[in-house]
Design a protein around this motif. Sequence first.
Motif, PDB file in Angstrom:
ATOM      1  N   GLY A   1      -5.176  46.461 -59.643  1.00 51.15           N
ATOM      2  CA  GLY A   1      -6.605  47.130 -59.530  1.00 51.15           C
ATOM      3  C   GLY A   1      -7.555  46.754 -58.492  1.00 51.15           C
ATOM      4  N   GLY A   2      -8.795  47.265 -58.689  1.00 49.14           N
ATOM      5  CA  GLY A   2      -9.746  46.557 -57.780  1.00 49.14           C
ATOM      6  C   GLY A   2      -9.793  47.288 -56.446  1.00 49.14           C
ATOM      7  N   TRP A   3      -9.123  48.444 -56.331  1.00 51.17           N
ATOM      8  CA  TRP A   3      -8.979  49.377 -55.309  1.00 51.17           C
ATOM      9  C   TRP A   3     -10.774  49.923 -54.951  1.00 51.17           C
ATOM     10  CZ3 TRP A   3      -6.905  51.263 -51.073  1.00 51.17           C
ATOM     11  CH2 TRP A   3      -7.305  52.241 -50.548  1.00 51.17           C
ATOM     12  N   PHE A   4     -11.165  49.287 -53.872  1.00 52.81           N
ATOM     13  CA  PHE A   4     -12.566  49.430 -53.627  1.00 52.81           C
ATOM     14  C   PHE A   4     -13.162  48.940 -54.565  1.00 52.81           C
ATOM     15  CE2 PHE A   4     -10.929  52.226 -50.285  1.00 52.81           C
ATOM     16  CZ  PHE A   4     -11.806  52.459 -49.154  1.00 52.81           C
ATOM     17  N   GLY A   5     -12.876  47.882 -54.903  1.00 52.19           N
ATOM     18  CA  GLY A   5     -13.920  47.213 -56.247  1.00 52.19           C
ATOM     19  C   GLY A   5     -13.916  47.817 -57.338  1.00 52.19           C
ATOM     20  N   GLN A   6     -12.909  48.921 -57.376  1.00 54.24           N
ATOM     21  CA  GLN A   6     -13.172  49.541 -59.024  1.00 54.24           C
ATOM     22  C   GLN A   6     -11.849  50.005 -59.463  1.00 54.24           C
ATOM     23  OE1 GLN A   6     -15.097  53.805 -58.178  1.00 54.24           O
ATOM     24  NE2 GLN A   6     -15.752  52.261 -56.498  1.00 54.24           N
TER      25      GLN A   6
END
Length: 373
Positions: A136-141
Amino acid sequence: MTRSRTGTAAVLREVGGALQRTEIVCNELRPDELLVRMVGAGICHTDLSVMEGVVPVPLPVVLGHEGAGVVIERGSAVTSLEVGDHVVLSFDACRACRACQRGLPGYCTHARALNYACARSDGTTTLRDATGPVHGGWFGQSSLASIALASERNAVRVPRSNELALLAPLGCGIQTGAGTVLRALKPSPGQGIAIFGAGAVGAGALMAAVAARCSPIVVIDPLPSRRQLALELGATHALAPDEVGERSSGLRKVLGGTLDFCVDTVGTQAVITQALNALGAPGVCATLALRGGANPVSISQTHLLYGRTLVGVIEGDADPHTFIPELVRMWRAGQLPLERVIQTFPFDRLDEALAKMRDGSVVKPVLTFGGIE
């Protein structure tokens, strides 16, 4: 594990594969993290680039970087946001490096690690499913899911609204286009602009150009439906690429002259050449497209010698914490008619939304995950 940390996500397991709707669990929040119940999430071409292998990321992964939702849990160190706040999620930035301190978080020194690594700084993942860890955390989200982890750095509080899903694309696509015009180019009323490409980024640039009272405003796109929409949104001219001409002679003939600004959302040699040829002297072309790899282009030094500038722009040169609220105010004032470029799809119609984005029949698809509550 609390029930609120369980949700459904679109998981990419292999390059070229389909997004699979999968039950996922968010791992325990760190002190600086937020858990957001998603209301809407836009699909962006950068997400498609990952699916096609143009942008490499670790797999399996949850994509999505235009999220809007409601904060349902916050870590112990979070002070500026509260449970129940409506937020739009944008790209992540460290907020401490030189670029961030200058108000240009899109050029953050740590942008790649924070937006593309799809893991926390210690390498751990934020999500898991029945088979194991999920990135997760793609572009922080990673917001193509009913729940998403974010942080104060990239979550922007917005006024409470029953139309919160419409605000999701402010996190990237609309912000990029509108910011390029209002933050990077800063046209004065009466200055002319051409926008190459009428997708979501181009639509954001167009709406901003109308709000800035540019004239003329030319939109170039191969799809008749998008050219018609551009005219309805305020463009003075809408042309097909072959009407522009390789050296923009057709465009200059239509206008009876040249332009002050061009916005390139395509990123090809042909379009950049057309855009530079459409400029007067001086004039500025902003190029925005992410095509992956080096993407070399050739330009004439003479174009630059006579006062023309070709500049790259990331995320509209905007700081989401100040610019997204400005865009919301524009939307409420009728200057940013998001409903004209957005079509919403329930999450279970994900495949349809992807297909309509790929064939161009929808400018910006936004997945929805239920009501505000």
